[in-house]
Write a protein that holds these residues in place. Structure first.
Motif, PDB file in Angstrom:
ATOM      1  N   GLN A  53       0.590  -0.975  -0.170  1.00 52.31           N
ATOM      2  CA  GLN A  53      -0.038   0.100   0.154  1.00 52.31           C
ATOM      3  C   GLN A  53       0.829   1.384  -0.388  1.00 52.31           C
ATOM      4  OE1 GLN A  53      -0.561  -2.713   1.903  1.00 52.31           O
ATOM      5  NE2 GLN A  53      -2.242  -2.984   2.952  1.00 52.31           N
ATOM      6  N   ASN A  54       1.942   1.088   0.521  1.00 54.11           N
ATOM      7  CA  ASN A  54       2.958   2.550   0.451  1.00 54.11           C
ATOM      8  C   ASN A  54       3.830   1.976  -0.259  1.00 54.11           C
ATOM      9  OD1 ASN A  54       1.620   4.132   2.890  1.00 54.11           O
ATOM     10  ND2 ASN A  54       2.772   1.878   4.192  1.00 54.11           N
ATOM     11  N   LYS A  55       4.294   1.672  -1.595  1.00 59.34           N
ATOM     12  CA  LYS A  55       4.733   1.672  -2.530  1.00 59.34           C
ATOM     13  C   LYS A  55       4.743   1.888  -4.032  1.00 59.34           C
ATOM     14  CE  LYS A  55       7.700  -2.201   0.211  1.00 59.34           C
ATOM     15  NZ  LYS A  55       8.477  -3.515  -0.099  1.00 59.34           N
ATOM     16  N   TYR A  56       5.292   2.422  -3.872  1.00 61.22           N
ATOM     17  CA  TYR A  56       5.162   3.481  -5.790  1.00 61.22           C
ATOM     18  C   TYR A  56       5.614   3.298  -7.097  1.00 61.22           C
ATOM     19  CZ  TYR A  56       2.284   4.872  -2.327  1.00 61.22           C
ATOM     20  OH  TYR A  56       1.469   5.731  -1.602  1.00 61.22           O
ATOM     21  N   ARG A  57       5.032   2.753  -8.319  1.00 57.22           N
ATOM     22  CA  ARG A  57       6.522   2.813  -8.989  1.00 57.22           C
ATOM     23  C   ARG A  57       6.460   4.318 -10.092  1.00 57.22           C
ATOM     24  NH1 ARG A  57       5.034  -0.282 -14.689  1.00 57.22           N
ATOM     25  NH2 ARG A  57       3.746   1.222 -14.792  1.00 57.22           N
ATOM     26  N   LEU A  58       7.232   6.002  -9.651  1.00 53.79           N
ATOM     27  CA  LEU A  58       7.549   6.912 -10.809  1.00 53.79           C
ATOM     28  C   LEU A  58       7.645   6.918 -12.106  1.00 53.79           C
ATOM     29  CD1 LEU A  58      10.092   8.529  -7.927  1.00 53.79           C
ATOM     30  CD2 LEU A  58       7.756   8.210  -8.015  1.00 53.79           C
ATOM     31  N   LEU A  59       6.246   7.641 -12.926  1.00 55.03           N
ATOM     32  CA  LEU A  59       5.903   8.102 -13.728  1.00 55.03           C
ATOM     33  C   LEU A  59       5.917   9.572 -14.169  1.00 55.03           C
ATOM     34  CD1 LEU A  59       2.668   6.584 -14.260  1.00 55.03           C
ATOM     35  CD2 LEU A  59       4.436   5.501 -14.506  1.00 55.03           C
ATOM     36  N   GLN A  86      11.502   6.180   2.535  1.00 56.35           N
ATOM     37  CA  GLN A  86      11.423   5.131   3.620  1.00 56.35           C
ATOM     38  C   GLN A  86      12.549   3.804   2.908  1.00 56.35           C
ATOM     39  OE1 GLN A  86       9.045   2.241   4.321  1.00 56.35           O
ATOM     40  NE2 GLN A  86       8.866   3.091   6.528  1.00 56.35           N
ATOM     41  N   SER A  87      12.636   4.348   1.819  1.00 53.61           N
ATOM     42  CA  SER A  87      13.616   3.224   0.277  1.00 53.61           C
ATOM     43  C   SER A  87      13.131   3.592  -0.892  1.00 53.61           C
ATOM     44  CB  SER A  87      12.760   1.665  -0.059  1.00 53.61           C
ATOM     45  OG  SER A  87      13.453   0.973  -0.616  1.00 53.61           O
ATOM     46  N   PHE A  88      14.223   3.600  -1.500  1.00 52.36           N
ATOM     47  CA  PHE A  88      14.464   4.036  -3.351  1.00 52.36           C
ATOM     48  C   PHE A  88      15.522   3.281  -4.179  1.00 52.36           C
ATOM     49  CE2 PHE A  88      15.096   6.700  -6.926  1.00 52.36           C
ATOM     50  CZ  PHE A  88      14.848   7.289  -7.024  1.00 52.36           C
ATOM     51  N   CYS A  89      14.467   2.270  -4.797  1.00 52.06           N
ATOM     52  CA  CYS A  89      15.165   1.191  -5.820  1.00 52.06           C
ATOM     53  C   CYS A  89      15.171   1.865  -7.300  1.00 52.06           C
ATOM     54  CB  CYS A  89      14.552   0.038  -5.505  1.00 52.06           C
ATOM     55  SG  CYS A  89      14.950  -1.459  -6.349  1.00 52.06           S
ATOM     56  N   ILE A  90      16.287   1.210  -8.106  1.00 51.82           N
ATOM     57  CA  ILE A  90      16.475   1.741  -9.525  1.00 51.82           C
ATOM     58  C   ILE A  90      16.708   0.127 -10.178  1.00 51.82           C
ATOM     59  CG2 ILE A  90      18.062   2.897 -11.074  1.00 51.82           C
ATOM     60  CD1 ILE A  90      18.489   4.608  -9.193  1.00 51.82           C
ATOM     61  N   VAL A  91      16.049   0.102 -11.226  1.00 52.17           N
ATOM     62  CA  VAL A  91      15.431  -1.217 -11.593  1.00 52.17           C
ATOM     63  C   VAL A  91      15.958  -0.598 -13.468  1.00 52.17           C
ATOM     64  CG1 VAL A  91      14.199  -3.238 -12.509  1.00 52.17           C
ATOM     65  CG2 VAL A  91      13.906  -2.097  -9.820  1.00 52.17           C
ATOM     66  N   SER A  92      16.588  -1.655 -13.787  1.00 50.02           N
ATOM     67  CA  SER A  92      16.916  -1.658 -14.859  1.00 50.02           C
ATOM     68  C   SER A  92      17.116  -2.797 -15.841  1.00 50.02           C
ATOM     69  CB  SER A  92      18.398  -1.090 -15.344  1.00 50.02           C
ATOM     70  OG  SER A  92      18.759   0.238 -14.582  1.00 50.02           O
ATOM     71  N   ILE A 219       9.785   3.655  -4.945  1.00 49.67           N
ATOM     72  CA  ILE A 219      10.077   4.295  -4.081  1.00 49.67           C
ATOM     73  C   ILE A 219       8.991   3.578  -2.763  1.00 49.67           C
ATOM     74  CG2 ILE A 219      10.546   6.678  -4.343  1.00 49.67           C
ATOM     75  CD1 ILE A 219       7.856   7.216  -4.116  1.00 49.67           C
ATOM     76  N   ALA A 220       9.869   3.721  -1.696  1.00 55.15           N
ATOM     77  CA  ALA A 220       8.744   3.038  -0.803  1.00 55.15           C
ATOM     78  C   ALA A 220       9.048   4.382   0.356  1.00 55.15           C
ATOM     79  CB  ALA A 220       9.408   1.789  -0.150  1.00 55.15           C
ATOM     80  N   THR A 221       7.078   4.667   0.731  1.00 56.77           N
ATOM     81  CA  THR A 221       6.965   5.836   1.921  1.00 56.77           C
ATOM     82  C   THR A 221       6.373   5.476   3.377  1.00 56.77           C
ATOM     83  OG1 THR A 221       4.650   5.699   1.097  1.00 56.77           O
ATOM     84  CG2 THR A 221       6.292   7.553   0.008  1.00 56.77           C
ATOM     85  N   PRO A 222       7.252   6.174   4.360  1.00 57.12           N
ATOM     86  CA  PRO A 222       5.955   6.294   5.192  1.00 57.12           C
ATOM     87  C   PRO A 222       5.070   6.286   5.679  1.00 57.12           C
ATOM     88  CG  PRO A 222       8.353   7.673   5.232  1.00 57.12           C
ATOM     89  CD  PRO A 222       7.628   6.975   4.384  1.00 57.12           C
ATOM     90  N   PRO A 223       4.195   5.474   6.419  1.00 55.89           N
ATOM     91  CA  PRO A 223       2.814   5.646   6.602  1.00 55.89           C
ATOM     92  C   PRO A 223       2.236   6.936   6.690  1.00 55.89           C
ATOM     93  CG  PRO A 223       3.050   3.413   7.605  1.00 55.89           C
ATOM     94  CD  PRO A 223       4.832   4.418   7.433  1.00 55.89           C
ATOM     95  N   GLY A 224       0.822   7.536   5.876  1.00 57.68           N
ATOM     96  CA  GLY A 224       0.669   8.461   6.138  1.00 57.68           C
ATOM     97  C   GLY A 224       1.497   9.550   5.762  1.00 57.68           C
ATOM     98  N   THR A 225       2.092   8.980   4.487  1.00 56.94           N
ATOM     99  CA  THR A 225       2.660  10.285   3.605  1.00 56.94           C
ATOM    100  C   THR A 225       2.210  11.155   2.868  1.00 56.94           C
ATOM    101  OG1 THR A 225       4.893   8.979   3.672  1.00 56.94           O
ATOM    102  CG2 THR A 225       4.585  10.470   1.663  1.00 56.94           C
ATOM    103  N   ASP A 226       1.524  12.212   2.774  1.00 60.45           N
ATOM    104  CA  ASP A 226       0.885  13.072   2.036  1.00 60.45           C
ATOM    105  C   ASP A 226       1.053  13.626   0.420  1.00 60.45           C
ATOM    106  OD1 ASP A 226      -0.346  14.704   0.289  1.00 60.45           O
ATOM    107  OD2 ASP A 226      -0.176  16.692   2.500  1.00 60.45           O
ATOM    108  N   ILE A 227       0.264  12.546  -0.425  1.00 56.57           N
ATOM    109  CA  ILE A 227       1.470  11.638  -1.438  1.00 56.57           C
ATOM    110  C   ILE A 227       1.204  13.082  -2.676  1.00 56.57           C
ATOM    111  CG2 ILE A 227       0.347  10.537  -3.770  1.00 56.57           C
ATOM    112  CD1 ILE A 227       1.391   9.102  -0.640  1.00 56.57           C
ATOM    113  N   THR A 228      -0.186  13.751  -2.578  1.00 57.87           N
ATOM    114  CA  THR A 228       0.028  15.267  -2.756  1.00 57.87           C
ATOM    115  C   THR A 228       1.827  15.934  -2.708  1.00 57.87           C
ATOM    116  OG1 THR A 228      -2.181  15.230  -3.150  1.00 57.87           O
ATOM    117  CG2 THR A 228      -1.090  17.976  -3.636  1.00 57.87           C
ATOM    118  N   THR A 229       2.027  15.794  -1.372  1.00 55.02           N
ATOM    119  CA  THR A 229       3.270  17.312  -1.195  1.00 55.02           C
ATOM    120  C   THR A 229       4.124  16.155  -1.847  1.00 55.02           C
ATOM    121  OG1 THR A 229       1.868  17.977   0.546  1.00 55.02           O
ATOM    122  CG2 THR A 229       3.997  17.601   0.428  1.00 55.02           C
TER     123      THR A 229
END
Length: 794
Positions: A53-59, A86-92, A219-229
């Motif tokens: 729920q707190n992990k995202y792919r950047l576009l 919380q975490s940042f992952c670069i995948v190639s 990326i992984a964000t801490p719970p409760g992170t304001d996504i818009t900001t």
């Protein structure tokens, strides 16, 4: 007083009705089970990952266009500027074949990353040291199935794998195969520090160039992170670091932003995302469509049950009368018939589970997808199915139970068949049958539209001829291509050989801003540059619309051919001689060619510039003469092996490549085709059952009419007219619903078929034909029956 044996006795006395009901509900439940398994899998993608729920792919987004790729240096810059993540992952992705000892392999889905990959995708390490993985140069981790392919039963730990004859990596761990419900596939993950240690220029550019975009960022964000900001900060960090945006106009900067796409949304909400590395994508609209069709088929089965249950029957009426005269209350009669419905539903459910289990292998093959039948007996899927079955039982049993429990006792025993046919149960029947025809016409219109759209995708003019065309992955230099082309042309069945940096039906990997030299453009569109051999367009049979084609590589150094989309995009009235600037270099337009379809027809054609001054011919295309290609392919492989004995040839026909681009759509079309046939079959079952009862109840009337001189055609018209009227009403109501729904569905495609009037007319004719043929078959038997026998029957 009301015993189960009374229910069984009534069911046995009405075998035809209950067999029809059981058959219809069984088929409906089979659809429920199999579609539910499919939907459950599609909706569960990436939910096996811890903290998904707190992990995202950047576009990257520019105006309305989204892309899932970044340059490696962009990923590092964002990571450095946004430390609160919380975490940042670069995948190639890494390309090239593998070699273990003297054995050659050509495994796909080879990734490069660092230790963050393990936590980001929740890899389950099975063998090896779980600490300090993917941090050391020349190391890699592999999946269990990959270990079995490469090394058999031998332990993989400590074994060395050669990649593309360029470098070796030692296996430090094996991990459990990533579930099929993951958008990312990884057979091997190589430490990114392995590639950093390589000294070739193109490897160095991968890490230093902002234009070398080939990485996915997670990326992984801490719970409760304001996504818009956070999205605003990511966007600002990217724009501040990127050298291309330093002096860009304000309107361009405002059109660019970084989006965070939730990991759980990647599978179903990426139809508009370019450079999406996930090989199998779906859409929420498709999921909703199959869910609606499933409900429609269940409703058809339920309406059949209601219609046949409320049809007049001597046994049923007399049973109610006897039960009431023996003191049965209305509530008891209600539950008697409700229990009867429940009994039929349970029998149908048991048969459906057995049939679904037997049909599952064929179903998986149809959809090219593996499913777990055991999930049917686990929550939450079990809960959803049980709720649906309860709903089916209520929908099917409530009205018949209320209808029969409300009738009086003595009159029930004395009623004649002709009287029974006028009961209020009949008043609901036209509405139910009309609704069944609405559903059927809607499904038939949908099938015709979807089939036309898929046919358009697979047979539309692609800008090249895919027949007898073979593609080979090359990844070698110009001298290598020239040698291979010369040897391939010695094969009698080979008609022509050419090469290009990118071939049709795939992404082009160098999109940049395009401008007309000497003109001021408020907005610079993106265009792609494709390097081709001078004979490329002749071999591919791409039409030259204006100007001249390439003659040779040297004389056409600064000349380009452009496609028709580029002409329209730049609004070029006289394109020949126009000077264009792309990637910092000026080119002169010498010709215009028709649009060649890259990517898929979900997306519009790209603006493309073609140059012959290009040495990176990654793909070779071979045009063959018509005939048996097995021997020719073997000769092509032999030529390749003689030149590159350590490399496995990667060869496929273009029609196979094109088909793979639309595999999901074609599989869904086959499934939808099957569902429509099932829906129509359930409708036919219901119509047969209904006309049986209608003709039974009107046996005396038919006999009297025949004695009085009525013709067979008149009897048929009398029995068919109600059904024809119901079809006409259903057609009028179904057309606007189907038109609206299909228009919405077609919005997913850049190129779409037209919703022609004849599609709706044909659907109406098919529905009318089904009704007339089904009803007339039984009506004919009743109309041609000896009237003396009919009167004696009464």
């Amino acid at each position: 007083m009301i015993q189960l044996k009374s229910i069984i006795r009534m069911m046995l006395s009405e075998k035809r009705q209950h067999l029809t009901n059981i058959a219809g509900l069984t088929i409906g439940f089979i659809v429920l089970i199999l579609i539910s398994l499919y939907l459950n899998k599609e909706l569960s993608f990436d939910k096996h990952v811890d903290n998904y729920q707190n992990k995202y792919r950047l576009l990257q987004q520019v105006n309305d266009e989204k892309a899932a790729i970044f340059s490696y240096i962009a990923g590092e810059s964002i990571k450095e500027r946004v430390p609160e993540l919380q975490s940042f992952c670069i995948v190639s992705r890494e390309f090239g074949q593998q070699k273990v000892d003297n054995n050659k392999f050509d495994l796909k889905n080879i990734l490069t990353s660092d230790a963050s990959f393990i936590d980001m995708f929740d890899l389950q390490i099975k063998e090896g040291n779980k600490t300090d993985l993917l941090n050391t140069p020349n190391t890699c981790i592999i999946s269990e199935s990959t270990a079995s392919i490469l090394l058999g039963d031998k332990s993989a730990i400590g074994e060395s794998i050669n990649f593309g004859s360029e470098y070796d990596a030692t296996v430090t761990a094996t991990y459990k195969d990533i579930p099929s419900t993951s958008h990312i596939k990884a057979n091997i993950v190589i430490s990114i520090s392995t590639l950093r240690a390589l000294q070739s220029n193109w490897r160095k550019r991968f890490f230093s160039s902002w234009g070398n975009q080939g990485s996915n960022l997670y990326i992984a964000t801490p719970p409760g992170t304001d996504i818009t900001t956070l999205q605003e900060k990511l966007t600002n960090s990217f724009l501040a670091a990127c050298p291309w945006t330093q002096n860009a106009p304000k309107e361009i900067l405002e059109s660019m932003k970084i989006n965070m796409q939730s990991m759980q949304d990647i599978h179903l909400q990426s139809s508009d995302v370019q450079w999406d590395t996930s090989t199998i994508k779906n859409s929420k609209r498709t999921i909703k469509s199959f869910f609606i069709v499933m409900i429609m088929i269940l409703v058809l089965a339920c309406f059949n049950y209601i219609n046949l249950s409320t049809a007049s029957s001597d046994t049923k009426q007399k049973t109610i009368g006897i039960l009431k005269s023996l003191g049965a209350e209305r509530v008891q009669i209600f539950f008697f018939f409700f229990k009867q419905t429940l009994t039929v539903v349970m029998i149908a459910l048991a048969l459906a589970v057995l049939c679904s289990w037997a049909l599952l292998p064929y179903y998986e093959n149809l959809l090219h997808s593996q499913m777990q039948f055991s999930l049917l007996f686990q929550f939450p899927l079990l809960g959803y199915i049980l709720l649906t079955i309860i709903g089916v039982t209520l929908l099917s049993g409530l009205y018949p139970a209320l209808h029969f429990s409300s009738q009086k006792s003595v009159s029930l025993i004395r009623k004649s068949a002709s009287q029974k046919s006028t009961e209020k149960g009949l008043s609901l029947r036209p509405a139910l049958v009309t609704l069944q025809f609405i559903v059927s016409i809607f499904l038939i219109v949908s099938l015709f539209t979807i089939k036309r759209q898929i046919t358009l995708l697979t047979s539309k003019e692609l800008g090249f001829s895919k027949e007898q065309l073979v593609e080979i992955q090359h990844y070698k230099n110009q001298n290598s291509y020239e040698y291979l082309a010369q040897e391939f042309m010695k094969i009698p069945a080979v008609k022509a050989v050419t090469a290009a940096s990118n071939m049709p039906c795939e992404y082009i990997n160098n999109e940049n801003n395009l401008m007309v030299v000497g003109e001021t453009q408020a907005k610079q569109p993106s265009a792609c540059l494709v390097g081709v051999e001078p004979n490329y367009f002749q071999t591919m049979e791409t039409k030259l619309l204006q100007g001249t084609g390439f003659k040779d590589r040297k004389s056409d150094d600064n000349n380009v051919l452009i496609n028709n989309t580029t002409v329209k995009l730049l609004n070029l009235q006289e394109p020949i001689g126009t000077k264009l600037k792309l990637m910092g270099k000026e080119y002169t337009v010498m010709g215009v060619v028709e649009d060649v379809q890259y990517r898929t027809l979900h997306e519009p054609a790209l603006p493309v510039l073609y140059t012959s001054n290009y040495s990176n011919h990654r793909k070779i295309a071979i045009k063959l003469h018509p005939g048996n290609h097995i021997e020719t392919v073997n000769k092509i492989k032999a030529v390749w092996s003689s030149k590159y004995p350590d490399n496995i040839i990667s060869l496929r026909f273009f029609d196979t490549k094109l088909q793979a681009n639309y595999q999901t759509e074609v599989s869904q079309l086959h499934l939808f085709n099957l569902l429509v046939m099932i829906g129509v079959f359930i409708l036919v079952l219901g119509l047969l059952g209904l006309i049986w009862f209608v003709t039974e109840n009107r046996t005396k009337e038919i006999g009297v009419r025949k004695v009085n001189g009525a013709k067979i055609s008149e009897i048929l018209a009398m029995l068919n007219k109600d059904f024809v009227r119901w079809v006409v009403v259903a057609f009028i109501l179904a057309c606007p619903i189907a038109y609206f729904a299909m228009n919405k569905w077609l919005e997913n495609f850049a190129y779409k078929t037209e919703l022609s009037w004849w599609i709706f007319a044909l659907a109406g004719v098919v529905a009318l034909g089904i009704a007339i043929l089904t009803v007339s078959w039984q009506s004919w038997k009743a109309a041609t029956r000896n009237p003396v026998e009919a009167l004696r029957y009464e």
